[in-house]
Structures are given as structure tokens and as C-alpha cells.
Design a protein around this motif. Structure first.
Motif, mmCIF file in Angstrom:
data_model
loop_
_atom_site.group_PDB
_atom_site.id
_atom_site.type_symbol
_atom_site.label_atom_id
_atom_site.label_comp_id
_atom_site.label_asym_id
_atom_site.label_seq_id
_atom_site.Cartn_x
_atom_site.Cartn_y
_atom_site.Cartn_z
ATOM 1 N N TYR A 61 0.846 -1.207 0.000
ATOM 2 C CA TYR A 61 0.000 0.000 0.000
ATOM 3 C C TYR A 61 0.875 1.249 0.000
ATOM 4 O O TYR A 61 0.636 2.208 -0.724
ATOM 5 N N ILE A 108 2.894 1.307 -3.820
ATOM 6 C CA ILE A 108 2.160 1.619 -5.052
ATOM 7 C C ILE A 108 0.654 1.632 -4.890
ATOM 8 O O ILE A 108 -0.048 2.514 -5.385
ATOM 9 N N LEU A 109 0.184 0.643 -4.170
ATOM 10 C CA LEU A 109 -1.246 0.399 -4.157
ATOM 11 C C LEU A 109 -2.028 1.626 -3.659
ATOM 12 O O LEU A 109 -3.045 2.005 -4.241
ATOM 13 N N GLN A 120 -1.605 4.995 -3.533
ATOM 14 C CA GLN A 120 -1.857 6.143 -4.380
ATOM 15 C C GLN A 120 -2.796 5.799 -5.526
ATOM 16 O O GLN A 120 -3.802 6.469 -5.765
ATOM 17 N N SER A 121 -2.483 4.675 -6.157
ATOM 18 C CA SER A 121 -3.271 4.329 -7.353
ATOM 19 C C SER A 121 -4.715 4.066 -6.987
ATOM 20 O O SER A 121 -5.639 4.517 -7.662
ATOM 21 N N MET A 122 -4.918 3.327 -5.921
ATOM 22 C CA MET A 122 -6.282 3.005 -5.545
ATOM 23 C C MET A 122 -7.039 4.240 -5.107
ATOM 24 O O MET A 122 -8.229 4.393 -5.366
ATOM 25 N N LYS A 123 -6.290 5.116 -4.424
ATOM 26 C CA LYS A 123 -6.942 6.351 -3.978
ATOM 27 C C LYS A 123 -7.410 7.167 -5.191
ATOM 28 O O LYS A 123 -8.553 7.614 -5.254
ATOM 29 N N ASP A 124 -6.512 7.294 -6.150
ATOM 30 C CA ASP A 124 -6.869 8.042 -7.362
ATOM 31 C C ASP A 124 -8.072 7.414 -8.052
ATOM 32 O O ASP A 124 -8.994 8.103 -8.486
ATOM 33 N N PHE A 125 -7.999 6.092 -8.120
ATOM 34 C CA PHE A 125 -9.079 5.342 -8.790
ATOM 35 C C PHE A 125 -10.410 5.601 -8.096
ATOM 36 O O PHE A 125 -11.428 5.917 -8.727
ATOM 37 N N ASN A 128 -0.692 6.328 3.004
ATOM 38 C CA ASN A 128 0.513 5.811 2.356
ATOM 39 C C ASN A 128 1.717 6.719 2.621
ATOM 40 O O ASN A 128 2.483 7.047 1.740
#
Lengths: 555, 816
Positions: free
Chosen positions: A211, A214-215, A217-222, A239
């Protein structure tokens, strides 16, 4: 097929119990989650408040949602259970089997389902939803803590479903000791909970790391993109180093993972317990409806391994423990006075052993023939594989075997590359392993025959058994001989193969050695019972000599 | 065959090709001209005979003229002249007289003996020849015809044959399978390894078929041949020795017991409900269960010996013994001990004795007991048990107990004793039993043709293998089994055979000894009879069977294998396949015979001899060629050639064929460098040259023919050569001499035609007139030649046919 109804009912029952048990677990976990170390009394009173019914109605929506999800996933897992342990031949095969299409669908569904479970549970835990309306910003704001829990639940789901196949958790083991279902479930429940807690705990650090890297930031953006919301600038970002070092978050996350894991394992456990229970097949029947549902039909049900195993288990149990049903076998038919029951049963059993013996003999022969080549895992294996697929008994047992020849047809150049070799090389112990895919059935058969034979000494009024005694001894001696040869050739050693499936208290780890031991003890059982009367049994000189060895305890 | 119309057609064809004017004659005219022609031929029959004799003897080096002269000078007058009377005092004269008398007597005696001897030999030869022919006819009859008595089997066997007939072979599938095993066996024997068991090999064959009877048959053969084999020595003695007889009886009883146990099992298993067999294996329980089924309907009143599980004690004991399980019987005895009186003591002794005999004392007691009381008791089982243990009263049939023939046989075999028969009637020896079954009861009693296997079994189990095999071989559809049983026995050295191969299929040697009741089986005849059926279609298989006869001799002392092979070859004419084939380079490609690693050359030679004596010269030539007997090849070839030398050549004719053969042989021998007797060889080559000469002549190439005959140096073309040639003529063989008249005539014809052309051309062509002198010389030269030929013909110590002489003279006259 008719007998599949049995299996359907058992699946339905296990899912039913899952439906009943899941709310209990969810409720319990949510109580534990809300435990407050600093104010236990307040916690207790709120607990009582919940019990009084005011809050539970609020929870019931979430609980029923979760139960529905659990049921759905249990249904997804059900067809993946099997009684046979399939061992892929090479590493490549192994990888392919883990990530094949059908399973990939399962993985994704289970991951999503688990994430949804996590969502519901997080809603219970945090008493909030994924986004909330921030008065400061005047718009929807992302609840990152909530998202974190959801994602972890998804990760647990993925980990569970992959390990389900990798660790052969889909194989149904038959207990050596017969117990009532309740006791079996009870004895397994605690272990299951501990196991869930441990796996959740193990997964946690990895998840945090992922988390953080990588996970997050990407998931948050998503999520922000999906739900048209913003980040709360005031809250600590998870994160980040500080965000991660949040103990209460870790606790909640672990608890969430724990519950998800439990909710996934529970139907699995119940399914196995239900399906490994003995089923008493009728030995003979006059009712038209059951006329094709007798024991010998189950014993010959090669297309349905599960039935096959249940049949053999039943045969073994009735032979060793149920005198009343045994007498049914020794009885004659009303009309004509034929030993029809015994004839049918013995025919199936002897044929089964004969097939095994012949395959073993052929396999040994080939191994000896190819011995100077020093390639125990070489070409001989192809032959045995084709042989096995020819035999009716083994039909459909190893779906991986058919596709196995494809990588072998690649150019030899490619195959000689070290890297490729690593993936393509067959594991040597597997060649003989294929012979013993159904070793458990053989062990049951051998034991059942020997129990029936030795019981016949006193119980068989009509001498039904006597007629076949010679052939039983004969096939057992032959089998014993083949097995011994097989072991001497160094083919039967189990190595570290059964490690994966060596669950405590289960008998499915059978291989050459166990079959050998079973045959030997079966022979001793018969010899012990009949003693000198065996001299009057029609046997060849060679067989008589071998029996002598048993009589004198020299074998 | 062609009839008259064909003949007419053929004769018309003859005329059509030539320009001869047609002539029509009626039958009378034809007859007349025939008579005329006959009259022109040398008339004196005496003359003819003389010529023939001269030709015959001359060819062997006899000078008939001298011999006849010598014969004429011989006169018996002197020898048999009455001796002149002698006076009493003339001692000298008397002695001479006596001496001459003695001499005469001796001569007379010798003459008489010689006549008798030759007479005897003549008859012997005739007889053996007749025997052989008779044998052949008989064998052929057996093969071709069904026995008149088994009509019922005929349709069956025809059906069976039609189904299994495959390809062109006359062997059916079973016979084919048998012959394959024979091949396997022979192969092993030839390679010199350990001989496999033929019984096992043949059993494998029938194991695949579903004929229970035949399988049973082979099981029995296997059981009966499992005896200690007789060491080398007289088989007859061994077969009659107590040891061997005892082991036969033992094996037979064991076999009967085994099949009885099987019968009990089957009975029990098919009546499980009644039998109540229980879970404990063993004979005792089996018998008990069997009695549950069997004795239910039998009235058991009068059965003694207490009760064992509700069954009469004696019955249980008997059945246990019948199964061959004495332990079980002992168990039965023990459970009803108090009902059996003295029996347990005897039984214990019986069980512990090795040969199943009580000691003399006990036996006497048992017999006494039997005679006194048991014979009249009501329990048949008790009687039977006592009879077996005490070997008493062998005449009782025990028909209440022994329901089947096997039971009967078992009881009888159990009663057989082996010590010297002291003539007492209450003991049974094996030979008595054999005689009883084979002669007194015989085929009619057992209705053998309805149940052949039963009768075979009876004979076989009583050690009468020969009679059993012979009986079975009489039935067409079972013959193959009989033959192979015989082969197996023969290879185990268990088969008694007659001293001569001419004997009947089953015979009895009466001279051997008085108690030798065994029959003998003519193995060789059986094999020949069997192979006759398929030898034409499957000669290879037949050869394999003949290999069994390799140690036998025919009545003439030849090897039987060889003579069989010879016959086979002549019959099938498969020379190449059986004996091998000559390749172009003179090496022999091996045939089927070579597999046996015997003296193949010798065998081929024998075959060639037989072929020659049958008059098949061309085949004989090929065979001698195979056997590398070059002399024989060449002399036979010469004989063949000489018959056709002078004929005009025609394609596909005798001459053409023989010429080709001779040429190929000549060429090959030249290449290989085969050594042959020079005289024979030169005759052969001379004949070949003469063939060329005649071919050229018939082909109209007179000049070349003339050159050839001149180069041959056979005839004198100058007057001074005549004497030499006449002398040289004496050295020529018969084959050449025989053709001499034709050679002379042809040569004369050539000279005459040359003469004619020379003369004719002279008158016509003006060109040659200048060379008249040369022509005249040439004509003279030809005349001289003609003259010397005439002189030569006249001086020959060989009578030329009359018309030859006439023709010669006529031609010579024409030239002057």
C-alpha cells in the motif's frame, strides 16, 4: 446420475449451515472489534444495548449482505472440490494449473467478493461509509481508512483462493476415525480460527508495504475518480510513514482480514466434513427406484470419483464394522439361491485390484527394460500416461496429463535450455504417482476384502466366500509381489510429495508404501483367520509357498 | 482326352501347313498301307530281340558275339556224360569217379540253392513291394473316406472344416496351432537346447479353444506323463515294471480324485442353499455339503457307521477317500470312532503306509472280515471302503456307490496290486484290469463312438496309451488330438512301438512274454497317415512331422525320415521350397529341409535316386544337380539327350526343353569347374554337339552341319580312316551308338545334297564350267566320303536298322 443427488444434498446442507453460522461470526467479530480496552464497562453496556435489539436492526442489513456474499462464494468454491489429489507433472504444468482460466475467474470473483465483505465489515467497524460529506470542503471526501480495510479484505480473498489450490485445500480427505459431523466441525473450528488469524497476520505487513509503495496512491486516485470525491487534506495520508504507523488501523485491518478469512474457510470446512461422511449404500434392494443405486454400482462409478470413494469407504466400513450388513453380502438371493450380492461386489473389487496389479507389472517391466538408459523420468512416462488414460478406472482423473505432451513436442533445442528445463522437467517421483492416484480406494478394497474373508470363516453360512477365496489370495499375492518390486526399483518412495497433503488425521496421503502395507496386513489377517485350512484352498505351488511364508510369519 | 473329331482336326491342321497334296483314303486303304508299312519294318522278331539284346549288353561292355560264341562252345555233354564204367580193381578209376561224382553233386546242390535263393528273393521283394503299396492304399483310403459307422459326425466335421478352412491349407485352425507348436519344439531340438515339454506346448493350444473335452484330455495326459521316466533300456520292461505301473496307477488315481473334487465343488456351488457349505475350506466340509445336496433324496436306511452332522459315517469316509484326502477321512473316522469297530486301526495303517497297502497280517484279517460279515452287510459305502483298504473282492462292481465310470475306475485302480500274481482270483493286477477294460468290455460296452473321450480316458488312465491313441485316431475329427498325444508320448519315451514299421497301427507282440498284454502303436504309420491329409497343401508342416521319424528305419533299412521326405517331394514337386534351389553361381539356396541340420545332401541324393527309379529323369537331373552328383547329372542328361538328339527342333518340345537344361548345366559346370568322370563328360558334350549338328541340318544349314560333323571326328571321311573310326566306335557309350544310324543317314544326306548342288550348278552356270576340273575333284571327293561312310557302316560291330543300310547304299549309288 442418481447418486449425485446425495452430493447435491450434502452441498446444500453445508451451505445452509454456512448461512446459519456466518452471522454469528460476523456479530462476534464486530463485538470484538468494538472492544475498548480503556472502557470495558461502556463496551459491555453497548453490547447489552445491541442485544436488546435497538442496534442489531442497524447491523442486520450489513450482516445479511455479508451472508449473501459468503453463500455466493461458497457456491463458487463447491465445484472445485475433489477427492483426488492431482499432481501436475512439471513446474510449468503446476503454474499453468494454478492460473488457468476457470480458476482466474474464481480468483477475481472471490477477490471482489472479499472486498465487498470488507466494505460491509468496515461499515460496521467504522460506522461510516467509503465517502462522507465534508462540511469544510463542501463536497464528498474519501474515507481512506475505509478504503484500506476494503483493499485488505480483497487481498485476503485473493490469497485464500490461490492458496486453496496451491496447497491442495480443495482435496476432500476422508477421516480415519469416523466421528459425528458436529464433533468434527467443533474440533476443527478453533484450528480454523487460529489459522485465519495467523494468515491474516502474515499478510498484513506485506499489504502495508504494498500500500505504501504503489497500491495506496493508485487506488486512492481510482476511487476518487469513481466516486467524484476529494481527499481530506486535514487527515493523515495512509501511504505515508506516519499514516502507516497507526496501531488501531492495523488492529482493525487484521480483524477485518481475519473475519474475511474465516468466512471463506467456514464453507470449505463444512463442505469437506459433509462430503467425507460415510454414506450407507443399499447392498441389495427390491425397490425399483433404488435398483441401480446399490453399493456395487457406486463401486463401479468410475466417472464420479466422489461416489467411487464413498462407495469404497462404505464397503470398508461395512466389512470391518457392520456384521449385520455383512450377512447381507453372504446371503443368497430369494430366488434360485445364488450369491448375487457377493458375486457383484467381488467382481468389482477383484477387477479393481487386478487393473492396479497389471498396470504396476507393466510399469515395472518398462522401468526394468529402460534401466540401462538411466532415465527414470524419461520416455517411459509417456507410455504410462497413455496407458492410464486408456484404462477406464483412471479416465478423467488427470486432466493435466493430456496437455502435458504439448510442451514436450517443442524443439529439443529449446528444451535443453536450463531455464526451460527447470520448468519442463518432470519430477521423477511423479511417474509412479500416477498409478496411485486412487490408492485410497485400493487400500479400502484390500482391507474390505480381507475383512470380509476373515469374517466369512464364522459368518458365512453358505460358503459364498469360499469360492472366491483362492482368487482373492491370488490377486493379493500378485499385487504384493508387484508392489514389492516397485518399491525395490525405487519408484514408490513418496519423497516430499505428500508433504502438501499431509493434513493431520487424514488418510489421503496414500502411496505405494501404504498400499503395500495394507496388502500385507490384509494377507496376514486372512492367514491368521484361516490358519491350516488354507491348505485346502486351490492355489498354485508358488502361491502356496508364499502363503506358507505368511503362516510362519516370515514375510 | 481327345476323340476322333479332334484327331481329324489335328491331322487337317498338319496338312494345312505344308504343300503336300491332299490324299483321300478310306479305312480299308489305311489299313492296307499300315500293314504294308509293318511288313517293311524288320520282320524277324528274333532278329529284333537280338538287336535289342546287343544294344543292351553292348552298352555295358559285353560283346554279344563273343559271349554267344562262348556259350555255344559250352557243352554240357562232356560234363554230364555218363562216366565210363570202372572195373572193381581199378582203384584209380574208382577214386576219380567218386571225386567227380562229389564235384557234380556239389555243383548240382549249388545250382539248386541258387535257384531257390533267387526265387526267395524275388518273392521277398514282391511281397515288400506289395506291402508298401498296400500301406499306401490303406493310408489313402483312411484319409479320403469317413468310417462307415460315424455318420453322425460327418455332418459336424464338414461344418467345422468349412468354417475353419482358411486359404488353401487343408489344416483347420486347431491342427494349424498344433503344427506351430511342433515347429517350435523341433526348432528347439535342432538348436540343441533343453527340450521344452511337448505336453505343455500342446496344452497351450487347446487352452485357447473352448472345447472342454479336449482340455480335459490334455490335463489328463499331463497328469499321466508326470511319472519318473524310464532310464534307457527296454521300454517294454519298464512299462511292465511294478514301479512304473504303480506310479501310473497313482497318477491316474490322483487325476480322478482331482476331477472328483472339482465335481463336488461344482455341485455344491450350484446348490449353495442346500449345501450349507460354511466358511471353512477343506475336503471334510466339502463332502459334508455335498452329502447335504446329494444324499437328500437317497434312502439312507441300512447305512451304518453312526452319523456325522446327520450323514452316515461310512458315506462320509468313502467320499473323503474318493476325494483323495486321507486326512479328511481320518477326521471323519475320528468323529464316529465308536461305530467302526476295528476299522480305525486298519485305516491308520493304510494312511501311514507308503504304497497304500496294509501289511500281510492285517490284510489277511481285513479280507477275512470282509468275507465273513461285510460282504453281506447293507451299507455299500462300508463295503467299498473295505474293498479299497483290503484290496479284496475285485470282481464286485460296487454299482450302488460307483455311479459313474470314473468312480468305477477309481475303485478298480485302488484295488490293483503289483506283486507277482500268485494266481489267486481275489487279487487284481494292472494287466488284468487292462485286459478287462480293453478286451472283455471293449468299445461296445462303453459305446465308445458315442462318447469317445470317455473311452479314451478309460484306456489312458489304465496305462494303455497305445490303444487309447489308436482308438481316438479312428475318429476323423479327433485324429489330430490323438496324433499329438502320440507325439508327446513318443518324445517322452513312453510309447510302445512294434519292431517294424510295416506293422498294423495297433499290434500285439505275442512273442515277448506271456503276461505282456500291452499293445504297440505304429507311430510312424500314424504320422504318415496324419500327414497324408495335408502334405500336398502344406509340405512344410508335413516335414516338421516327419522329423519325428528321423530315428526310424524302413523295412529296407533306409532312414524313414528320408524316405518320407522323398515321397513328399515327389508328391508335391516342391523341389525348390523343400530341398533348396540352385543359384546362378552354383551355390545352393537352403530349403525347408536345411533347418533340421541333417545330412541334407544325402537326403537329396536319396530323393534323386527314388526319382530316377520312378523314371522322372528330368527331375532327377535337377535333384542330382542339387546333391552335387555331377556324374549322375551328366549321364542322366546324356540319356535324356540321346533320345531326342535327332528330332527336328520345335519350340516347347521335349527336345527344346532338354536341350535348354543340358546347355544350362554345361555352362554352369564350365564356370564352376565341376569335376566329373571324363568319359561321361565327353559323351555329354558329344551329344550336345550332335544336337547342334542336327539342329543345323534341320534348319537347312547343310554346310555348317557338314563342318560340325567333320570337326567332331566321329565318322571317317577318308577310306584309310575307317579302321580307326571303327575302333574308336567301340569306346563310345550306348547313348552315342544309339544315334549313330541317324548321324550316318543325315551325313550321307548332306553329302548327297552337296553332290547334287555341285552337279546341278555345273550344268546351269556357265561360269563354273571353267572350273570344271575343281568340280570334278570335289565330286570325287564327295564320293570317297560316301564310300568310306558305307564301309564304316558295314564294318561296325553293331547292327544298323535294315532301312538305314538300304538308304545309305541307295544314296551312295545315286552319287555314282
Amino acid at each position: 446420475m442418481f447418486l449425485l443427488q446425495v452430493l447435491w444434498w450434502r452441498t446444500a446442507a453445508s451451505i445452509g449451515w454456512t448461512v446459519l453460522l456466518s452471522p454469528v461470526f460476523i456479530t462476534l467479530t464486530s463485538f470484538i472489534a468494538s472492544f475498548d480496552f480503556l472502557r470495558p464497562w461502556t463496551w459491555l453496556s453497548s453490547l447489552l444495548g445491541i442485544l436488546s435489539g435497538s442496534v442489531i436492526s442497524g447491523l442486520s442489513f450489513h450482516i445479511s449482505c455479508m451472508t449473501l456474499l459468503v453463500t455466493f462464494m461458497a457456491l463458487l468454491f463447491a465445484p472445485h472440490h475433489s477427492v483426488r489429489l492431482v499432481t501436475p507433472a512439471s513446474r510449468l504444468q503446476y503454474i499453468l494449473s494454478v492460473i488457468n482460466m476457470r480458476r482466474a475467474v474464481l480468483y477475481s470473483t472471490v477477490t471482489t467478493g472479499s472486498a465487498l465483505l470488507g466494505w460491509q465489515f468496515a461499515s460496521i467497524l467504522t460506522n461510516s461509509s467509503l465517502t462522507y460529506h465534508s462540511s469544510e470542503l463542501g463536497s464528498a471526501v474519501l474515507n481512506e481508512r475505509h478504503l484500506f480495510l476494503v483493499l485488505f479484505a480483497g487481498a485476503v480473498g485473493l490469497a485464500f483462493s490461490t492458496s486453496f489450490f496451491m496447497h491442495n485445500m480443495n482435496v476432500i480427505h476422508f477421516p480415519i476415525v469416523q466421528q459425528a459431523k458436529y464433533f468434527r466441525v467443533r474440533s476443527c473450528l478453533l484450528a480454523m480460527c487460529v489459522n485465519s488469524a495467523m494468515s491474516s497476520l502474515k499478510l498484513l505487513p506485506y499489504f502495508f508495504l504494498a500500500y505504501y509503495l504503489i497500491l495506496g496512491q493508485s487506488m486512492k486516485d481510482f476511487t476518487k475518480f469513481m466516486f467524484f470525491c476529494h481527499e481530506d487534506p486535514s487527515s493523515v495520508v495512509l501511504n505515508s510513514i506516519w499514516g502507516i504507523l497507526n496501531l488501531s488501523l492495523a488492529y482493525q485491518t487484521w480483524l477485518c482480514g481475519c473475519l474475511t478469512h474465516i468466512l471463506l474457510s467456514l464453507p470449505n470446512l463444512l463442505h469437506k466434513v459433509y462430503h467425507s461422511e460415510q454414506f450407507q449404500f443399499p447392498i441389495e434392494t427390491n425397490v425399483e427406484m433404488y435398483s441401480n443405486k446399490c453399493l456395487h454400482h457406486a463401486l463401479a462409478a468410475d466417472q464420479h470419483p466422489h461416489l467411487l470413494y464413498l462407495g469404497h469407504l462404505d464397503l470398508y466400513l461395512l466389512a470391518s464394522q457392520q456384521p449385520l450388513r455383512r450377512t447381507l453380502i453372504y446371503n443368497l438371493t430369494q430366488l434360485g439361491g445364488h450369491a448375487l450380492n457377493w458375486a457383484q461386489l467381488s467382481k468389482v473389487c477383484l477387477q479393481r485390484l487386478e487393473v492396479l496389479q497389471q498396470m504396476l507389472a507393466a510399469f515395472n517391466q518398462r522401468t526394468i527394460a529402460s534401466a540401462p538408459l538411466r532415465q527414470p523420468s524419461g520416455g517411459g512416462n509417456d507410455l504410462i500416461v497413455t496407458d492410464i488414460s486408456h484404462s477406464a478406472f483412471m479416465n478423467g482423473s488427470t486432466p493435466g496429463n493430456e496437455s502435458k505432451s504439448k510442451p514436450l513436442t517443442l524443439s529439443s533445442k529449446l528444451r535443453n535450455l536450463r531455464f526451460v528445463k527447470f520448468f519442463l522437467d518432470e519430477r521423477p517421483e511423479l511417474s509412479s504417482r500416477a498409478l496411485f492416484v486412487d490408492a485410497q480406494c485400493h487400500i479400502w478394497t484390500v482391507n474390505a476384502l480381507s475383512h470380509l474373508a476373515s469374517a466369512s470363516f464364522r459368518e458365512d453360512k453358505y460358503g459364498v466366500m469360499q469360492k472366491s477365496l483362492a482368487s482373492i489370495l491370488e490377486i493379493m499375492l500378485l499385487l504384493q509381489e508387484s508392489l514389492e518390486k516397485h518399491l525395490k526399483l525405487g519408484l514408490g518412495s513418496n519423497g516430499n510429495l505428500s508433504r502438501a497433503s499431509s493434513a493431520v488425521g487424514c488418510a489421503n496421503t496414500a502411496d505405494c508404501q501404504t498400499v503395500h502395507a495394507a496388502v500385507k496386513s490384509a494377507l496376514y489377517r486372512i492367514v491368521e483367520t484361516f490358519g491350516k485350512h488354507l491348505d485346502s484352498v486351490e492355489l498354485s505351488t508358488e502361491q502356496r509357498r508364499k502363503i506358507r511364508m505368511y503362516v510362519e510369519y516370515k514375510e | 482326352m481327345s476323340d476322333f473329331s479332334d484327331l481329324v482336326q489335328m491331322s487337317q491342321q498338319l496338312i494345312a501347313d505344308t504343300d503336300v497334296p491332299r490324299m483321300k483314303r478310306n479305312l480299308q486303304q489305311i489299313n492296307d498301307s499300315t500293314l504294308r508299312l509293318a511288313a517293311r519294318a524288320p520282320t524277324g522278331s528274333q532278329d529284333n530281340v537280338d538287336v535289342k539284346a546287343a544294344i543292351l549288353l553292348g552298352s555295358r561292355g559285353f560283346d554279344t558275339g563273343k559271349v554267344s560264341q562262348k556259350l555255344e562252345t559250352l557243352s554240357s555233354a562232356k560234363t554230364f556224360e555218363p562216366l565210363e564204367p570202372v572195373r572193381d580193381t581199378d582203384i584209380q578209376g574208382f577214386l576219380r569217379n567218386e571225386r567227380e561224382n562229389a564235384l557234380l553233386a556239389v555243383i548240382e546242390q549249388a545250382r539248386k540253392n541258387t535257384f531257390e535263393e533267387s526265387e526267395r528273393r524275388h518273392w521277398d521283394t514282391m511281397e515288400s513291394e506289395w506291402e508298401r503299396e498296400k500301406q499306401k492304399i490303406l493310408n489313402a483310403l483312411v484319409v479320403s473316406g469317413q468310417e462307415p459307422f460315424d455318420f453322425s459326425q460327418e455332418s459336424e466335421s464338414v461344418l467345422g472344416n468349412s468354417i475353419s478352412m482358411q486359404g488353401r491349407s487343408t489344416l483347420d485352425s486347431v491342427e494349424m496351432a498344433y503344427s506351430r507348436q511342433v515347429y517350435v519344439y523341433n526348432d528347439k531340438v535342432v538348436q540343441g537346447g533343453i527340450k521344452p515339454s511337448l505336453v505343455k506346448l500342446f496344452s497351450e493350444v487347446v487352452a485357447k479353444s473352448d472345447d472342454q473335452n479336449v482340455q480335459e484330455l490334455w490335463r489328463m495326459v499331463e497328469a499321466m506323463t508326470d511319472v519318473p521316466l524310464s532310464p534307457s533300456g527296454s521300454l517294454v520292461k519298464a512299462r511292465n515294471s511294478p514301479n512304473m505301473q504303480a506310479s501310473f496307477v497313482q497318477q491316474a488315481m490322483k487325476y480322478l480324485q482331482q476331477i472328483y473334487v472339482q465335481y463336488l465343488r461344482n455341485t455344491v456351488y450350484s446348490h449353495l442353499q442346500q449345501a450349507q457349505l460354511g466358511g471353512i475350506p477343506g475336503t471334510f466340509n466339502l463332502v459334508r455339503s455335498f452329502l447335504n445336496v446329494h444324499l437328500q433324496n437317497v434312502v439312507i436306511a441300512g447305512l451304518e457307521g453312526g452319523r456325522i452332522d446327520g450323514h452316515p459315517g461310512w458315506a462320509v469316509i468313502y467320499y473323503c477317500m474318493r476325494c483323495g484326502d486321507l486326512e479328511a477321512a481320518q477326521q471323519a473316522v475320528n468323529s464316529v470312532l465308536q461305530h467302526l469297530g476295528d476299522f480305525p486301526r486298519y485305516f491308520l495303517e493304510y494312511c501311514s503306509s507308503e504304497d497304500g497297502r496294509l501289511n500281510t497280517q492285517s490284510e489277511r484279517e481285513v479280507r477275512l472280515l470282509y468275507r465273513r460279515s461285510i460282504r453281506n452287510c447293507t451299507d455299500p459305502f462300508k463295503k467299498a471302503v473295505y474293498c479299497i483298504i483290503g484290496k479284496c473282492d475285485p470282481r464286485d462292481d460296487h454299482s450302488e456307490v460307483a455311479s459313474s465310470t470314473e468312480d468305477y475306475l477309481w475303485i478298480k485302480l485302488g484295488q490293483v496290486t503289483f506283486e507277482d500274481n500268485d494266481g489267486s482270483s481275489d487279487k487284481l493286477s494292472l494287466s488284468q484290469l487292462q485286459t478287462l477294460l480293453l478286451e472283455e468290455f471293449g468299445e461296445a460296452h462303453f459305446s465308445a463312438y458315442q462318447q469317445p473321450f470317455l473311452y479314451f480316458r478309460i484306456l489312458f488312465l489304465t496305462g494303455q496309451f497305445e490303444a487309447a491313441v489308436e482308438f481316438l485316431s479312428r475318429i476323423e475329427r479327433l485324429r489330430c488330438h490323438a496324433v499329438h498325444v502320440a507325439i508327446a508320448l513318443y518324445e517322452l519315451n513312453l510309447l510302445l512301438q512294434p519292431y517294424t514299421v510295416q506293422a498294423q497301427l495297433l499290434s500285439k507282440e505275442s512273442a515277448e512274454s506271456k503276461d505282456d498284454s500291452l499293445r504297440r502303436l505304429n507311430f510312424a504309420r500314424l504320422i504318415m497317415m496324419y500327414t497324408r491329409k495335408f502334405s500336398v497343401t502344406d509340405p512344410r508342416e508335413a516335414l516338421q512331422y516327419f522329423y519325428f521319424l528321423r530315428e526310424k528305419k524302413t523295412s529296407q533299412g533306409d532312414n524313414l525320415f528320408t524316405s518320407c521326405v522323398s515321397e513328399l517331394v515327389l508328391e508335391t514337386r516342391e523341389f525348390d521350397m523343400l530341398l533348396g534351389q540352385l543359384a546362378k553361381d552354383g551355390s545352393r539356396r537352403p530349403g525347408a529341409l536345411d533347418k533340421f541340420k541333417l545330412d541334407t545332401q544325402g537326403i537329396i541324393e536319396t530323393v534323386a535316386n527314388d526319382t530316377e527309379s520312378k523314371g522322372l529323369y528330368e527331375d532327377a537331373v535337377r535333384l542330382y544337380d542339387l546333391a552335387k552328383k555331377y556324374d549322375k547329372v551328366l549321364s542322366l542328361c546324356s540319356k535324356l539327350l540321346s533320345e531326342v538328339v535327332s528330332q527336328p527342333p520345335a519350340p516347347q518340345s521335349n527336345k527344346d526343353r532338354r536341350k535348354q537344361l543340358a546347355l544350362s548345366i554345361a555352362q554352369r559346370y564350365k564356370e564352376v569347374g565341376a569335376e566329373a568322370n571324363p568319359a561321361v563328360s565327353s559323351t555329354f558334350h558329344l551329344l550336345l554337339d550332335l544336337t547342334t549338328f542336327f539342329d543345323l541340318y534341320h534348319g537347312g544349314k547343310h554346310e555348317q552341319a557338314y563342318k560340325v560333323i567333320q570337326e567332331l571326328n566321329l565318322l571317317p571321311f577318308k577310306l584309310q580312316d575307317v579302321d580307326n573310326k571303327v575302333k574308336a566306335f567301340q569306346n563310345f557309350s550306348h547313348e552315342i551308338r544309339q544315334n549313330l544310324p541317324d548321324v550316318l543317314l543325315t551325313t550321307m544326306n548332306i553329302i548327297y545334297s552337296q553332290y547334287k548342288t555341285t552337279k546341278g550348278s555345273a550344268t546351269q552356270s556357265p561360269l563354273t564350267r571353267h572350273m570344271d576340273g575343281g568340280k570334278q575333284t570335289f565330286i570325287n571327293y564327295l564320293r570317297v566320303q560316301a564310300r568310306s561312310l558305307i564301309t564304316f557302316a558295314g564294318m561296325l560291330p553293331f547292327r544298323l536298322p535294315g532301312d538305314t543300310n538300304a538308304r545309305l547304299v541307295q544314296l551312295e549309288v545315286l552319287m555314282n
